[in-house]
Write a protein that holds these residues in place. Structure first.
Motif, PDB file in Angstrom:
ATOM      1  N   VAL A  71      -0.650  10.897   0.362  1.00  9.16           N
ATOM      2  CA  VAL A  71      -1.344  10.071   1.348  1.00  9.16           C
ATOM      3  C   VAL A  71      -0.408   8.978   1.829  1.00  9.16           C
ATOM      4  CG1 VAL A  71      -3.256   8.474   1.736  1.00  9.16           C
ATOM      5  CG2 VAL A  71      -3.612  10.521   0.381  1.00  9.16           C
ATOM      6  N   VAL A  72      -0.360   8.759   3.131  1.00  5.85           N
ATOM      7  CA  VAL A  72       0.477   7.701   3.698  1.00  5.85           C
ATOM      8  C   VAL A  72      -0.361   6.818   4.600  1.00  5.85           C
ATOM      9  CG1 VAL A  72       1.186   9.232   5.578  1.00  5.85           C
ATOM     10  CG2 VAL A  72       2.529   7.190   5.103  1.00  5.85           C
ATOM     11  N   SER A  73      -0.112   5.509   4.531  1.00  9.37           N
ATOM     12  CA  SER A  73      -0.760   4.571   5.435  1.00  9.37           C
ATOM     13  C   SER A  73       0.286   3.592   5.941  1.00  9.37           C
ATOM     14  CB  SER A  73      -1.894   3.817   4.733  1.00  9.37           C
ATOM     15  OG  SER A  73      -2.657   3.077   5.672  1.00  9.37           O
ATOM     16  N   ILE A  74       0.160   3.210   7.199  1.00  8.73           N
ATOM     17  CA  ILE A  74       1.133   2.340   7.852  1.00  8.73           C
ATOM     18  C   ILE A  74       0.480   0.988   8.108  1.00  8.73           C
ATOM     19  CG2 ILE A  74       2.625   2.065   9.876  1.00  8.73           C
ATOM     20  CD1 ILE A  74       2.411   5.161  10.198  1.00  8.73           C
ATOM     21  N   GLY A  75       1.081  -0.074   7.573  1.00 11.08           N
ATOM     22  CA  GLY A  75       0.514  -1.396   7.766  1.00 11.08           C
ATOM     23  C   GLY A  75       0.966  -2.367   6.704  1.00 11.08           C
ATOM     24  N   PRO A  76       0.346  -3.553   6.638  1.00 10.39           N
ATOM     25  CA  PRO A  76       0.696  -4.556   5.631  1.00 10.39           C
ATOM     26  C   PRO A  76       0.209  -4.137   4.246  1.00 10.39           C
ATOM     27  CG  PRO A  76      -1.167  -5.301   6.936  1.00 10.39           C
ATOM     28  CD  PRO A  76      -0.680  -4.033   7.580  1.00 10.39           C
ATOM     29  N   LYS A  77       0.443  -5.001   3.272  1.00 12.23           N
ATOM     30  CA  LYS A  77       0.150  -4.651   1.879  1.00 12.23           C
ATOM     31  C   LYS A  77      -1.311  -4.283   1.643  1.00 12.23           C
ATOM     32  CE  LYS A  77       0.890  -6.284  -2.860  1.00 12.23           C
ATOM     33  NZ  LYS A  77       1.396  -7.395  -3.710  1.00 12.23           N
ATOM     34  N   VAL A  78      -2.214  -4.826   2.448  1.00  8.11           N
ATOM     35  CA  VAL A  78      -3.645  -4.570   2.229  1.00  8.11           C
ATOM     36  C   VAL A  78      -4.009  -3.100   2.391  1.00  8.11           C
ATOM     37  CG1 VAL A  78      -4.490  -6.883   2.767  1.00  8.11           C
ATOM     38  CG2 VAL A  78      -4.057  -5.261   4.625  1.00  8.11           C
ATOM     39  N   VAL A  79      -3.185  -2.300   3.091  1.00 12.34           N
ATOM     40  CA  VAL A  79      -3.520  -0.879   3.259  1.00 12.34           C
ATOM     41  C   VAL A  79      -3.411  -0.131   1.937  1.00 12.34           C
ATOM     42  CG1 VAL A  79      -2.751  -0.903   5.660  1.00 12.34           C
ATOM     43  CG2 VAL A  79      -1.174  -0.125   3.882  1.00 12.34           C
ATOM     44  N   GLN A  80      -2.791  -0.753   0.935  1.00 11.46           N
ATOM     45  CA  GLN A  80      -2.724  -0.107  -0.374  1.00 11.46           C
ATOM     46  C   GLN A  80      -4.115   0.124  -0.955  1.00 11.46           C
ATOM     47  OE1 GLN A  80      -0.028  -1.962  -3.147  1.00 11.46           O
ATOM     48  NE2 GLN A  80       1.672  -2.010  -1.706  1.00 11.46           N
TER      49      GLN A  80
ATOM     50  N   LEU B  23      -9.941   9.773  -4.680  1.00 11.52           N
ATOM     51  CA  LEU B  23     -10.632  10.974  -4.190  1.00 11.52           C
ATOM     52  C   LEU B  23      -9.886  12.256  -4.549  1.00 11.52           C
ATOM     53  CD1 LEU B  23     -11.679   9.688  -0.648  1.00 11.52           C
ATOM     54  CD2 LEU B  23     -13.143   9.973  -2.653  1.00 11.52           C
ATOM     55  N   GLY B  24      -8.639  12.129  -5.044  1.00 12.07           N
ATOM     56  CA  GLY B  24      -7.927  13.323  -5.499  1.00 12.07           C
ATOM     57  C   GLY B  24      -6.487  13.445  -5.049  1.00 12.07           C
ATOM     58  N   ALA B  25      -5.996  12.550  -4.193  1.00 14.58           N
ATOM     59  CA  ALA B  25      -4.592  12.612  -3.786  1.00 14.58           C
ATOM     60  C   ALA B  25      -3.688  12.289  -4.973  1.00 14.58           C
ATOM     61  CB  ALA B  25      -4.333  11.644  -2.638  1.00 14.58           C
ATOM     62  N   ASP B  26      -2.489  12.859  -4.977  1.00 11.59           N
ATOM     63  CA  ASP B  26      -1.587  12.720  -6.121  1.00 11.59           C
ATOM     64  C   ASP B  26      -0.725  11.465  -6.070  1.00 11.59           C
ATOM     65  OD1 ASP B  26      -2.117  15.326  -7.498  1.00 11.59           O
ATOM     66  OD2 ASP B  26      -1.511  16.082  -5.538  1.00 11.59           O
ATOM     67  N   ARG B  27      -0.262  11.098  -4.911  1.00  9.39           N
ATOM     68  CA  ARG B  27       0.568   9.897  -4.781  1.00  9.39           C
ATOM     69  C   ARG B  27       0.417   9.323  -3.374  1.00  9.39           C
ATOM     70  NH1 ARG B  27       5.812  11.086  -2.458  1.00  9.39           N
ATOM     71  NH2 ARG B  27       6.136  13.340  -2.277  1.00  9.39           N
ATOM     72  N   GLY B  28       0.883   8.084  -3.229  1.00  9.65           N
ATOM     73  CA  GLY B  28       0.723   7.408  -1.953  1.00  9.65           C
ATOM     74  C   GLY B  28       2.012   6.783  -1.465  1.00  9.65           C
ATOM     75  N   ILE B  29       2.082   6.585  -0.166  1.00  7.23           N
ATOM     76  CA  ILE B  29       3.223   5.927   0.468  1.00  7.23           C
ATOM     77  C   ILE B  29       2.689   4.885   1.445  1.00  7.23           C
ATOM     78  CG2 ILE B  29       5.282   6.203   1.906  1.00  7.23           C
ATOM     79  CD1 ILE B  29       5.385   9.130   1.025  1.00  7.23           C
ATOM     80  N   GLN B  30       3.172   3.652   1.299  1.00  8.09           N
ATOM     81  CA  GLN B  30       2.867   2.613   2.290  1.00  8.09           C
ATOM     82  C   GLN B  30       4.112   2.345   3.114  1.00  8.09           C
ATOM     83  OE1 GLN B  30       2.583  -1.357   0.821  1.00  8.09           O
ATOM     84  NE2 GLN B  30       2.545  -2.215   2.884  1.00  8.09           N
ATOM     85  N   VAL B  31       3.979   2.451   4.427  1.00  7.87           N
ATOM     86  CA  VAL B  31       5.064   2.082   5.333  1.00  7.87           C
ATOM     87  C   VAL B  31       4.765   0.673   5.834  1.00  7.87           C
ATOM     88  CG1 VAL B  31       6.326   2.641   7.432  1.00  7.87           C
ATOM     89  CG2 VAL B  31       5.379   4.482   6.026  1.00  7.87           C
ATOM     90  N   GLU B  32       5.624  -0.270   5.479  1.00  6.38           N
ATOM     91  CA  GLU B  32       5.383  -1.665   5.831  1.00  6.38           C
ATOM     92  C   GLU B  32       5.475  -1.883   7.344  1.00  6.38           C
ATOM     93  OE1 GLU B  32       8.184  -3.937   3.546  1.00  6.38           O
ATOM     94  OE2 GLU B  32       6.659  -4.395   2.033  1.00  6.38           O
ATOM     95  N   ALA B  33       4.417  -2.440   7.907  1.00  2.43           N
ATOM     96  CA  ALA B  33       4.391  -2.809   9.325  1.00  2.43           C
ATOM     97  C   ALA B  33       3.311  -3.866   9.486  1.00  2.43           C
ATOM     98  CB  ALA B  33       4.093  -1.592  10.195  1.00  2.43           C
ATOM     99  N   ASN B  34       3.665  -4.979  10.060  1.00  4.13           N
ATOM    100  CA  ASN B  34       2.730  -6.094  10.161  1.00  4.13           C
ATOM    101  C   ASN B  34       2.073  -6.219  11.527  1.00  4.13           C
ATOM    102  OD1 ASN B  34       3.113  -7.123   7.481  1.00  4.13           O
ATOM    103  ND2 ASN B  34       5.117  -7.879   8.123  1.00  4.13           N
ATOM    104  N   GLU B  35       2.577  -5.478  12.507  1.00  2.00           N
ATOM    105  CA  GLU B  35       1.979  -5.545  13.831  1.00  2.00           C
ATOM    106  C   GLU B  35       1.123  -4.306  14.089  1.00  2.00           C
ATOM    107  OE1 GLU B  35       6.019  -3.597  14.282  1.00  2.00           O
ATOM    108  OE2 GLU B  35       5.158  -5.274  13.189  1.00  2.00           O
TER     109      GLU B  35
END
Length: 249
Positions: A60-69, A78-90
């Motif tokens: 699972v990947v989400s793009i945004g600030p730390k709160v998207v974690q 829900l069952g995903a194995d790992r996550g990736i956050q791409v830091e973006a503040n705008e």
């Protein structure tokens, strides 16, 4: 087969939003946030593919600030194995999101990218199509059924005339519609386990992505309030108002 699922943090669908004082954006302060409902459906479908033995890993990947974690952890519960956050503040437009997801796909080499057809805040319905165009991957939008057989994926999609079935080689991009599935609720043990699952934080520089400004928001206005209805005492009065006031007959 690896499945990549982009998810977006949005205002909860049951919360009434308001525009901020300077009419530049929606005011999200102190509002309940959640995974975009279409993205949640995509997560559920990816997890079902893993449970069926078709997929080996759900990322699972989400793009945004730390709160998207928070939403990434929810998806992992829900069952995903790992996550990736791409830091973006705008706030990013669909083309910028697609460029970032392309860079991630180049890195992850997922066999299938499943994502929501649109987010309930922007309602653009563009990111999946743009990602497919940038990567050269085949795409199927508005999926109501997904079947993976060997190195091909068969998608039943909803169109104006009914249902259309597409068969595509993988890797491919699929965007989920409401009737694809009904997402499960996260159980407490799964929520606790999600806290120990790996979550990687990367920057745009790590991905080698440089973004440009593609559009500018001039003004944001709340929709006009609906006018109150009018009670009529008879069919004759209704017909008269439709003819003389509304002028629809």
């Amino acid at each position: 087969m690896k499945v990549l699922v982009p998810v977006k943090r949005v205002v909860d669908a049951n919360v009434k939003v308001r525009v901020n004082a300077d009419n530049t954006k929606v005011d999200t302060a102190n509002l309940k946030m959640a995974i975009n409902p279409f993205c949640e459906i995509a997560v559920e479908e990816a997890v079902r593919l893993k449970e069926a033995g078709v997929a080996t890993e759900v990322v699972v990947v989400s793009i945004g600030p730390k709160v998207v974690q928070e939403q990434i952890r929810t998806a992992m519960a829900l069952g995903a194995d790992r996550g990736i956050q791409v830091e973006a503040n705008e706030e990013l437009v669909p083309l910028s999101l697609a460029k970032i997801l392309k860079a991630l796909q180049d890195k992850e080499q997922a066999g299938l990218v499943i994502m929501g057809k649109q987010s309930i805040d922007g309602d653009n319905n563009q990111t999946g199509q743009m990602l497919a165009a940038l990567t050269g991957m085949p795409q199927a939008t508005f999926a109501s059924e997904v079947k993976v057989e060997g190195d091909k994926v068969t998608v039943t999609r909803e169109v104006d005339g009914g249902l259309q079935t597409l068969s595509m080689p993988m890797p491919a991009v699929v965007t989920s519609d409401l009737r694809l599935n009904e997402p499960r609720y996260a159980k407490l043990p799964d929520i606790m386990k999600s806290k120990r699952k790996p979550l990687e934080v990367v920057t745009l520089d790590d991905l080698g992505v440089t973004l440009k400004q593609h559009q500018t928001v001039l003004k944001v206005n709340a929709p006009a309030a609906r006018q109150a209805g009018v009670m009529v005492s008879s069919v004759e009065e209704l017909v008269q108002k439709l003819q003389n006031e509304a002028k629809v007959i």
